[in-house]
Design a protein around this motif. Structure first.
Motif, PDB file in Angstrom:
ATOM      1  N   ALA A 290       0.852  -1.198   0.000  1.00  0.00           N
ATOM      2  CA  ALA A 290       0.000   0.000   0.000  1.00  0.00           C
ATOM      3  C   ALA A 290       0.882   1.239   0.000  1.00  0.00           C
ATOM      4  CB  ALA A 290      -0.915  -0.002   1.218  1.00  0.00           C
ATOM      5  N   ASN A 291       0.569   2.206  -0.889  1.00  0.00           N
ATOM      6  CA  ASN A 291       1.308   3.469  -1.003  1.00  0.00           C
ATOM      7  C   ASN A 291       0.321   4.626  -0.835  1.00  0.00           C
ATOM      8  OD1 ASN A 291       4.155   2.707  -2.038  1.00  0.00           O
ATOM      9  ND2 ASN A 291       2.759   1.495  -3.314  1.00  0.00           N
ATOM     10  N   GLY A 292       0.761   5.683  -0.149  1.00  0.00           N
ATOM     11  CA  GLY A 292      -0.098   6.874  -0.015  1.00  0.00           C
ATOM     12  C   GLY A 292       0.118   7.605   1.302  1.00  0.00           C
ATOM     13  N   LYS A 293      -0.463   8.803   1.370  1.00  0.00           N
ATOM     14  CA  LYS A 293      -0.305   9.618   2.587  1.00  0.00           C
ATOM     15  C   LYS A 293      -1.148   9.092   3.747  1.00  0.00           C
ATOM     16  CE  LYS A 293       0.607  13.815  -0.086  1.00  0.00           C
ATOM     17  NZ  LYS A 293       0.175  15.205  -0.371  1.00  0.00           N
ATOM     18  N   GLY A 294      -2.240   8.396   3.450  1.00  0.00           N
ATOM     19  CA  GLY A 294      -3.144   7.960   4.517  1.00  0.00           C
ATOM     20  C   GLY A 294      -2.907   6.527   4.945  1.00  0.00           C
ATOM     21  N   ILE A 295      -1.625   6.125   5.061  1.00  0.00           N
ATOM     22  CA  ILE A 295      -1.310   4.747   5.433  1.00  0.00           C
ATOM     23  C   ILE A 295      -1.829   4.425   6.820  1.00  0.00           C
ATOM     24  CG2 ILE A 295       0.580   3.185   6.035  1.00  0.00           C
ATOM     25  CD1 ILE A 295       0.073   3.342   3.109  1.00  0.00           C
ATOM     26  N   GLU A 296      -1.604   5.338   7.769  1.00  0.00           N
ATOM     27  CA  GLU A 296      -2.050   5.058   9.131  1.00  0.00           C
ATOM     28  C   GLU A 296      -3.574   4.958   9.200  1.00  0.00           C
ATOM     29  OE1 GLU A 296      -0.475   7.866  11.854  1.00  0.00           O
ATOM     30  OE2 GLU A 296       1.631   7.337  11.455  1.00  0.00           O
ATOM     31  N   ARG A 297      -4.261   5.870   8.490  1.00  0.00           N
ATOM     32  CA  ARG A 297      -5.712   5.836   8.479  1.00  0.00           C
ATOM     33  C   ARG A 297      -6.212   4.534   7.834  1.00  0.00           C
ATOM     34  NH1 ARG A 297      -6.264  10.302   6.361  1.00  0.00           N
ATOM     35  NH2 ARG A 297      -6.811   9.811   4.206  1.00  0.00           N
TER      36      ARG A 297
ATOM     37  N   THR B 249       8.059   6.205   4.810  1.00  0.00           N
ATOM     38  CA  THR B 249       6.942   6.843   5.516  1.00  0.00           C
ATOM     39  C   THR B 249       5.605   6.681   4.817  1.00  0.00           C
ATOM     40  OG1 THR B 249       7.443   8.935   4.384  1.00  0.00           O
ATOM     41  CG2 THR B 249       8.486   8.574   6.542  1.00  0.00           C
ATOM     42  N   SER B 250       5.626   6.274   3.571  1.00  0.00           N
ATOM     43  CA  SER B 250       4.365   6.228   2.829  1.00  0.00           C
ATOM     44  C   SER B 250       4.087   4.887   2.157  1.00  0.00           C
ATOM     45  CB  SER B 250       4.351   7.339   1.770  1.00  0.00           C
ATOM     46  OG  SER B 250       5.443   7.163   0.850  1.00  0.00           O
ATOM     47  N   ALA B 251       4.769   3.842   2.581  1.00  0.00           N
ATOM     48  CA  ALA B 251       4.555   2.518   1.948  1.00  0.00           C
ATOM     49  C   ALA B 251       4.719   1.405   2.983  1.00  0.00           C
ATOM     50  CB  ALA B 251       5.530   2.305   0.789  1.00  0.00           C
ATOM     51  N   ILE B 252       3.846   0.442   2.904  1.00  0.00           N
ATOM     52  CA  ILE B 252       3.924  -0.738   3.759  1.00  0.00           C
ATOM     53  C   ILE B 252       3.558  -1.970   2.927  1.00  0.00           C
ATOM     54  CG2 ILE B 252       3.369   0.496   5.910  1.00  0.00           C
ATOM     55  CD1 ILE B 252       0.504  -0.676   5.603  1.00  0.00           C
ATOM     56  N   THR B 253       3.991  -3.120   3.419  1.00  0.00           N
ATOM     57  CA  THR B 253       3.535  -4.413   2.860  1.00  0.00           C
ATOM     58  C   THR B 253       2.973  -5.253   4.002  1.00  0.00           C
ATOM     59  OG1 THR B 253       5.722  -5.412   3.117  1.00  0.00           O
ATOM     60  CG2 THR B 253       5.218  -4.433   0.974  1.00  0.00           C
ATOM     61  N   PHE B 254       2.025  -6.087   3.693  1.00  0.00           N
ATOM     62  CA  PHE B 254       1.426  -6.966   4.697  1.00  0.00           C
ATOM     63  C   PHE B 254       0.781  -8.154   3.985  1.00  0.00           C
ATOM     64  CE2 PHE B 254      -1.637  -3.719   3.542  1.00  0.00           C
ATOM     65  CZ  PHE B 254      -2.783  -4.450   3.245  1.00  0.00           C
ATOM     66  N   GLN B 255       0.437  -9.153   4.768  1.00  0.00           N
ATOM     67  CA  GLN B 255      -0.240 -10.336   4.240  1.00  0.00           C
ATOM     68  C   GLN B 255      -1.647 -10.405   4.827  1.00  0.00           C
ATOM     69  OE1 GLN B 255       2.769 -13.362   5.324  1.00  0.00           O
ATOM     70  NE2 GLN B 255       2.898 -13.819   3.116  1.00  0.00           N
ATOM     71  N   MET B 256      -2.544 -10.968   4.033  1.00  0.00           N
ATOM     72  CA  MET B 256      -3.924 -11.084   4.481  1.00  0.00           C
ATOM     73  C   MET B 256      -4.604 -12.264   3.793  1.00  0.00           C
ATOM     74  SD  MET B 256      -5.676  -7.902   2.445  1.00  0.00           S
ATOM     75  CE  MET B 256      -7.125  -8.041   3.471  1.00  0.00           C
TER      76      MET B 256
END
Length: 397
Positions: free
Chosen positions: A17-24, A44-51
């Motif tokens: 996921a990329n973007g300014k609203g990662i925490e939201r 600060t603006s990108a994360i990876t995760f599994q689901m």
């Protein structure tokens, strides 16, 4: 901690996921109880995760609300493996059919070798094998075991004394021992025909020689029947006497028969069970339930699955249960006597040549004691009583 095997079964997706609203975005997923794990930050603006695959279809609206962009990087689990297998189904089906064909070919009969038999006996053995279903191209699962084949050949082919049957790979090897019927040796020297037992002459068939006895003459063992000297008495011609001299001989047989006898017979009821055996595990595939017969005989056949020249740890086992019944047979007095007579006849016939016959019989003694019938029977037999007795020219003179 999530059970990784269960998640693998359901399907796992790795998302970036990329973007300014990662925490939201993360907070929205957590608030709505959408499970994610292995969350890693990439700046600060990108994360990876599994689901879970099931929840992956729901997160696009959370990404739009949080002004984030999604990228599905990796797909794992049974659902995706199934899709890949479907895409490569042609190759998989071909490989499976190839293995099936090779396995079937490895379990067929491709050769039958017979050793130790002359051409005529070998032909009879081949015909009997075909009648038993043992022929080229037949699956071994539908053929009797080697003990059954050996027994069938021994019983049905009269020309053989013994046959050994061995299955090596896809070829049956048969080693045959034929009956050695003694050849009738032609007499090369002078001989008389003399009596081998006491008898009254019934008939004669003389090929060579001079008969010296007549019909109805009584003879004793060793008495001359057909002379090997023919022609004038002063200058006889020496020949090898040949022929058959049939005389009436006498035998006595004593038999004892129980009036009541108990024996077991099959009543025709049977139950079959079929198993697929893998290693030491037996998996029932047909014929469930307990065997309800009180008395039965169990027959078991097992066929090992082969692949090329290797025996696989997989086999097919068939169990047949045949019900037995105990029967008590009671003879009436008259019936017991007739059965005893027949037993005596069979005993006498086993002592005689094939061309001998029973002329008459007489019961000498009959008794019934302790549940048994005892008979003593006198038989009149017509049989060949002549046997050769060589002699030399000096003996004749």
């Amino acid at each position: 901690m999530k059970n990784q095997w269960i998640e693998f079964y359901k399907g796992v997706v790795t998302v970036k996921a990329n973007g300014k609203g990662i925490e939201r975005f993360i907070n929205s997923l957590t608030r709505d109880k959408i499970h994610i794990w292995n969350v890693r930050s990439h700046g600060t603006s990108a994360i990876t995760f599994q689901m879970n695959l099931r929840d992956a279809k729901k997160i696009r609206k959370y990404a739009r609300d949080s002004e984030c962009k999604l990228e599905f990087q990796q797909r794992e689990g049974i659902p995706f493996l199934s899709i890949r297998m479907l895409r490569n189904s042609g190759f998989l089906i071909g490989a499976f059919l190839f293995l099936v064909v090779i396995t079937l070919l490895s379990n067929m009969v491709w050769g039958i070798e017979i050793k130790g038999a002359n051409p005529a006996t070998e032909y009879k053995i081949q015909k009997e094998l075909e009648a038993m279903g043992v022929k080229t191209g037949k699956l071994q699962f539908f053929i009797d075991n080697v003990e059954g084949i050996q027994k069938g050949l021994t019983n049905n082919v009269k020309e053989i004394t013994w046959v050994g049957v061995e299955l090596k790979g896809t070829t049956y090897h048969l080693q045959v021992v034929e009956k050695n019927e003694p050849e009738k040796l032609e007499a090369v020297g002078p001989q008389h025909l003399v009596a081998k037992k006491k008898a009254i002459i019934e008939n004669m068939f003389v090929e060579e020689g001079q008969p010296v006895v007549s019909i109805h003459d009584r003879v004793v063992p060793g008495q001359l029947l057909v002379s090997g000297l023919v022609g004038k008495e002063e200058e006889p011609e020496v020949v090898s006497a040949k022929g058959e001299v049939f005389g009436e001989t006498w035998y006595k047989s004593t038999v004892t028969l129980p009036i009541n006898s108990t024996f077991q017979v099959f009543n025709g009821q049977e139950k079959e069970k079929h198993y697929l055996k893998i290693g030491s595990w037996s998996i029932p595939i047909w014929g469930y339930g307990k065997v309800e017969f009180k008395e039965y005989e169990k027959e078991e056949n097992q066929k090992t699955l082969r692949f090329l020249s290797w025996d696989l740890p997989v086999s097919y086992r068939n169990e047949t249960y045949r019900e037995r019944e105990t029967i008590t047979r009671a003879y009436a007095d008259k019936e017991a006597v007739e059965v005893a007579k027949e037993m005596a006849r069979q005993d006498i016939k086993s002592l005689l040549d094939d061309n001998a016959k029973i002329k008459g019989e007489k019961v000498l003694h009959q008794s019934a004691d302790n549940g048994k019938v005892t008979l003593s029977i006198h038989f009149q037999i017509i049989e060949n009583i002549a046997q050769g007795q060589p002699f030399t020219q000096g003996d004749a003179e």
